[in-house]
Design an enzyme around this catalytic site. Structure first.
Site, PDB file in Angstrom:
ATOM      1  N   HIS A 163      10.981   4.451  15.746  1.00 29.63           N
ATOM      2  CA  HIS A 163       9.859   5.403  15.862  1.00 29.63           C
ATOM      3  C   HIS A 163       9.426   5.942  14.486  1.00 29.63           C
ATOM      4  CE1 HIS A 163      11.038   5.530  20.179  1.00 29.63           C
ATOM      5  NE2 HIS A 163      12.261   5.549  19.662  1.00 29.63           N
ATOM      6  N   SER A 284      -8.497   2.148  -8.825  1.00 30.54           N
ATOM      7  CA  SER A 284      -9.669   2.780  -8.231  1.00 30.54           C
ATOM      8  C   SER A 284     -10.692   3.031  -9.330  1.00 30.54           C
ATOM      9  CB  SER A 284      -9.261   4.100  -7.587  1.00 30.54           C
ATOM     10  OG  SER A 284     -10.351   4.989  -7.526  1.00 30.54           O
ATOM     11  N   LYS A 290      -4.770   5.922  -9.551  1.00 32.63           N
ATOM     12  CA  LYS A 290      -4.480   5.070  -8.399  1.00 32.63           C
ATOM     13  C   LYS A 290      -3.976   3.678  -8.771  1.00 32.63           C
ATOM     14  CE  LYS A 290      -4.878   5.775  -4.604  1.00 32.63           C
ATOM     15  NZ  LYS A 290      -6.026   5.807  -3.693  1.00 32.63           N
ATOM     16  N   GLU A 297      -2.511  -4.948   1.931  1.00 31.19           N
ATOM     17  CA  GLU A 297      -3.561  -4.395   2.796  1.00 31.19           C
ATOM     18  C   GLU A 297      -4.517  -5.483   3.269  1.00 31.19           C
ATOM     19  OE1 GLU A 297      -5.234  -0.310   1.512  1.00 31.19           O
ATOM     20  OE2 GLU A 297      -4.437  -1.213  -0.303  1.00 31.19           O
TER      21      GLU A 297
END
Ligand code: ARG
Length: 466
Positions: A163, A284, A290, A297
């Site tokens: 979980h 970024s 970043k 992804e």
């Protein structure tokens, strides 16, 4: 690509009283995407010509002219000199027309005893067999990458989750070997799919077979197929193998997406479990700080298109009556895109995984913070004669106290622990350490470093047999 307004197809135009509408010609053509199978089409045609010669349908001279001509065409295509034409509809007729242009009437004899229906089914199978062989190598490379990272982390302790809540400590090596097992099944699924791909439909002709004395065993052997198909109707209409491939591909992408998700989480400042080298990340344009895990992804995102292709192919085949239907031309784009997407995604992961570095101190700290040895304490109490349900209750109370105090079980004093159960002795601290907890799960499939090392060894031995 040439595209005139009105067109009469030289291969089948005989019975037509007017040329096909220019839009219809474009709409029904597949050459823009099936030209990718040119190599396989030529390979199939050469085998077919050899077989026709062996059974006396073509002369040796005709065969040699055909082979020579097709060889030149292959070169033209490789050099980008081949002129593909929309009017010639597909890869098969483009190549055949060019052959006839080059060698005259003999070129027109190549199509004896076959149809584009069995020809295209053969080409796709040849194409997919090549793809699968390449993908099997990529899955193997990925498995090797996983093993090399696992080998460096057999003793690295991290929290294991259920979980996404800290559950019990595991080793990072053990976690990685779970990925390995998934990749192993992926490998086996591709190999299994290959068996059903590797069967020769050529000889089925349009649907019913042919009147020529063809030798399908010979063609199968020349092309490296296991055997010829056994039913001509099924041969030209079966696309199960394409669905199976896309299904195996979907499962691989599903696995990659799960790993991608973990990598994305683990590289975040909140987890900070791993270091992903800069070459697999991008920045970024507005936030200078970043470093984004774009590769995982993107692979996670690409999973969707492969699932889409699986659904597309299943729906393409749904309710299709026997035998060949033009619908089947729609099989190629999803198949090609599935293979391309899988190639790219596997390559990215195979390159990236072995380059990952564990931030072992952060993993350790996270495991220490989450009461991850609570089950070990319960098991300890059971060994002292407490029933498991009562032990569960005792430990639950101790954890509640720890939450209040912001202290882990291993950070409590013996006296504090004894408030919850007087059978607790000084030896409890051995089971409350993370190292003790993982080492105690010492059986096949367990997280103990010794077992993880054995699992890695077993895997290395398996890979060495490929
Ligand atoms: N381009 C077709 C395909 O991809 C080849 C077979 C067409 N056969 C036919 N009779 N129209 O399926």
């Amino acid at each position: 690509m040439t595209d005139t307004n009105k067109t009469t197809n030289q291969q089948w135009g005989g019975r037509f009283s007017e040329p096909v509408d220019a839009f219809v010609a474009r709409f029904t053509a597949s050459v823009e995407f099936d030209q990718r199978m040119a190599k396989q089409d030529i390979q199939g045609s050469i085998a077919h010509a050899k077989m026709l010669t062996a059974v006396g349908v073509l002369t040796e001279d005709e065969r040699d002219q055909i082979i020579q001509g097709l060889g030149e065409i292959e070169q033209e295509i490789a050099n980008g000199e081949f002129e593909w034409s929309i009017e010639l509809e597909d890869v098969h007729m483009n190549i055949e027309a060019r052959l006839t242009q080059k060698i005259g009437i003999t070129g027109k004899k190549l199509h004896t005893g076959r149809s584009r229906n069995d020809q295209v089914a053969t080409d796709i199978r040849l194409y997919m067999r090549d793809e699968i062989d390449f993908l099997l190598e990529e899955v193997t490379r990925l498995q090797q990458g996983i093993l090399s990272l696992a080998e460096r982390n057999t003793d690295t302790i991290m929290p294991g989750f259920t979980h996404l809540q800290t559950a019990q400590p595991v080793t990072f090596g053990h976690h990685l070997m779970a990925w390995y097992e998934m990749a192993q099944r992926d490998y086996e699924r591709l190999l299994d799919c290959r068996k059903r791909v590797n069967i020769l439909p050529l000889g089925a002709a349009a649907l019913a077979g042919t009147t020529y004395p063809i030798d399908r065993n010979m063609t199968a052997e020349l092309l490296g197929f296991e055997r010829p198909t056994y039913n001509s109707l099924d041969s030209v209409s079966d696309r199960d193998f394409a669905i199976e491939f896309t299904s195996a591909a979907s499962i691989i992408m599903m696995h990659l997406s799960r790993w991608a998700e973990e990598l994305v989480m683990w590289t975040s400042a909140q987890f900070n479990f791993i270091y992903l080298p800069d070459r697999f990340c991008t920045g970024s344009s507005i936030m200078p700080q970043k470093k984004n895990p774009d590769v995982p992804e993107l692979v996670r995102g690409k999973t969707g298109r492969v699932y889409g292709h699986l659904m597309g192919l299943l729906t393409l085949m749904k309710s299709q009556c026997l035998a060949y239907n033009k619908d089947n031309q729609e099989d190629k784009e999803p198949l090609f895109d599935t293979a391309d997407t899988l190639r790219g995604s596997l390559r990215a992961f195979a390159d990236m995984i072995p380059a990952i570095e564990a931030r072992s101190e952060h993993m350790y700290e996270a495991a220490r913070r989450g009461f991850s040895t609570a089950t070990d304490l319960a098991d300890y109490l059971v060994r002292k004669g407490v029933a498991f349900r009562d032990a569960h209750e005792i430990v639950g109370k101790a954890v509640g106290f720890g939450v209040e105090q912001e202290r882990d079980l291993s950070e409590m004093t013996l006296e504090e622990l004894q408030q919850f159960g007087d059978m607790i002795g000084a030896d409890v601290f051995e089971v409350l350490t993370l190292e003790g907890s993982v080492a105690a799960r010492d059986h096949i499939g367990g997280t103990a470093p010794a077992q993880v090392k054995a699992a890695i060894k077993r895997a290395q031995d398996e890979l060495a047999t490929r």
